[in-house]
Design a protein around this motif. Structure first.
Motif, PDB file in Angstrom:
ATOM      1  N   ALA A   1      53.624  64.391  48.334  1.00  0.00           N
ATOM      2  CA  ALA A   1      54.165  64.169  49.678  1.00  0.00           C
ATOM      3  C   ALA A   1      54.806  65.449  50.212  1.00  0.00           C
ATOM      4  N   LEU A   2      55.509  66.172  49.359  1.00  0.00           N
ATOM      5  CA  LEU A   2      56.116  67.434  49.794  1.00  0.00           C
ATOM      6  C   LEU A   2      55.050  68.448  50.182  1.00  0.00           C
ATOM      7  N   LEU A   3      53.967  68.491  49.422  1.00  0.00           N
ATOM      8  CA  LEU A   3      52.885  69.411  49.773  1.00  0.00           C
ATOM      9  C   LEU A   3      52.309  69.063  51.140  1.00  0.00           C
ATOM     10  N   GLY A   4      52.125  67.783  51.410  1.00  0.00           N
ATOM     11  CA  GLY A   4      51.637  67.356  52.717  1.00  0.00           C
ATOM     12  C   GLY A   4      52.649  67.622  53.815  1.00  0.00           C
ATOM     13  N   ALA A   5      53.920  67.396  53.519  1.00  0.00           N
ATOM     14  CA  ALA A   5      54.968  67.632  54.509  1.00  0.00           C
ATOM     15  C   ALA A   5      55.065  69.111  54.856  1.00  0.00           C
ATOM     16  N   ALA A   6      54.799  69.981  53.899  1.00  0.00           N
ATOM     17  CA  ALA A   6      54.888  71.426  54.144  1.00  0.00           C
ATOM     18  C   ALA A   6      53.942  71.850  55.266  1.00  0.00           C
TER      19      ALA A   6
ATOM     20  N   LEU B   1      52.798  58.346  50.589  1.00  0.00           N
ATOM     21  CA  LEU B   1      53.045  58.960  49.278  1.00  0.00           C
ATOM     22  C   LEU B   1      54.512  58.801  48.884  1.00  0.00           C
ATOM     23  N   PHE B   2      55.422  58.953  49.852  1.00  0.00           N
ATOM     24  CA  PHE B   2      56.836  58.730  49.560  1.00  0.00           C
ATOM     25  C   PHE B   2      57.099  57.259  49.210  1.00  0.00           C
ATOM     26  N   ILE B   3      56.434  56.346  49.899  1.00  0.00           N
ATOM     27  CA  ILE B   3      56.580  54.921  49.578  1.00  0.00           C
ATOM     28  C   ILE B   3      56.078  54.646  48.165  1.00  0.00           C
ATOM     29  N   ALA B   4      54.911  55.191  47.836  1.00  0.00           N
ATOM     30  CA  ALA B   4      54.365  55.015  46.480  1.00  0.00           C
ATOM     31  C   ALA B   4      55.304  55.619  45.447  1.00  0.00           C
ATOM     32  N   SER B   5      55.851  56.788  45.758  1.00  0.00           N
ATOM     33  CA  SER B   5      56.799  57.425  44.845  1.00  0.00           C
ATOM     34  C   SER B   5      58.002  56.524  44.593  1.00  0.00           C
ATOM     35  N   GLY B   6      58.551  55.977  45.660  1.00  0.00           N
ATOM     36  CA  GLY B   6      59.705  55.084  45.515  1.00  0.00           C
ATOM     37  C   GLY B   6      59.376  53.834  44.720  1.00  0.00           C
ATOM     38  N   ALA B   7      58.182  53.281  44.974  1.00  0.00           N
ATOM     39  CA  ALA B   7      57.782  52.067  44.256  1.00  0.00           C
ATOM     40  C   ALA B   7      57.616  52.339  42.763  1.00  0.00           C
ATOM     41  N   PHE B   8      56.930  53.422  42.426  1.00  0.00           N
ATOM     42  CA  PHE B   8      56.735  53.740  41.011  1.00  0.00           C
ATOM     43  C   PHE B   8      58.050  54.117  40.338  1.00  0.00           C
ATOM     44  N   THR B   9      58.918  54.822  41.052  1.00  0.00           N
ATOM     45  CA  THR B   9      60.213  55.185  40.492  1.00  0.00           C
ATOM     46  C   THR B   9      61.060  53.933  40.259  1.00  0.00           C
TER      47      THR B   9
END
Length: 143
Positions: free
Chosen positions: A68-73, A9-17
């Motif tokens: 991703a933050l929700l999953g990391a929590a 999810l963090f990778i996808a976030s970075g790619a879309f950003t």
């Protein structure tokens, strides 16, 4: 949402950003000069398409980071110690990031964006100090 999904999810976030940033560069490069702008009555379709893609990819990137933050929590809570103390903030920031889709919440986006940046700095510092890795691996520290 399991912890194995979080890095993706963090990778996808970075790619879309990053795509959103590229669209912003494209828009900046296609901006007419002041003298040209006066003669143009309308924005061409390609510029509108790029603007829409910038808007969409930016929102998808931000929302993916929130998921991703929700999953990391969950992992942070299970890790105990310092990570457990951070878990509620991770969940709150992650949930608040999902409001990116509501344009009327612009002020909230700015606040949550700053909170997300602070979260990234804090987590990076903890991981650099070796505190988070032990807890994600299942070890507990004395804090």
């Amino acid at each position: 949402m399991g912890a194995p999904l979080v890095p993706y999810l963090f990778i996808a976030s970075g790619a879309f950003t990053a795509l959103s940033g590229l669209c912003a560069l494209g828009l900046a490069a296609s901006t007419p000069s002041a003298s040209e702008a006066a003669t143009l009555a309308a924005v061409d379709a390609s510029t509108e398409t790029i603007a829409y893609l910038r808007w969409l990819t930016g929102k998808v990137g931000f929302a993916a980071a929130g998921l991703a933050l929700l999953g990391a929590a969950r992992s942070q809570w299970a890790g105990g110690g310092a990570m457990r103390r951070i878990a509620p903030a991770s969940a709150l920031i992650g949930a608040a990031m999902q409001f990116i889709w509501i344009d009327a919440a612009t002020l909230m986006h700015q606040i949550v964006g700053i909170a997300f940046f602070a979260w990234i700095v804090l987590m990076g510092a903890m991981l650099a100090a070796g505190r988070g890795e032990r807890q994600f691996a299942g070890e507990r520290d004395a804090s």
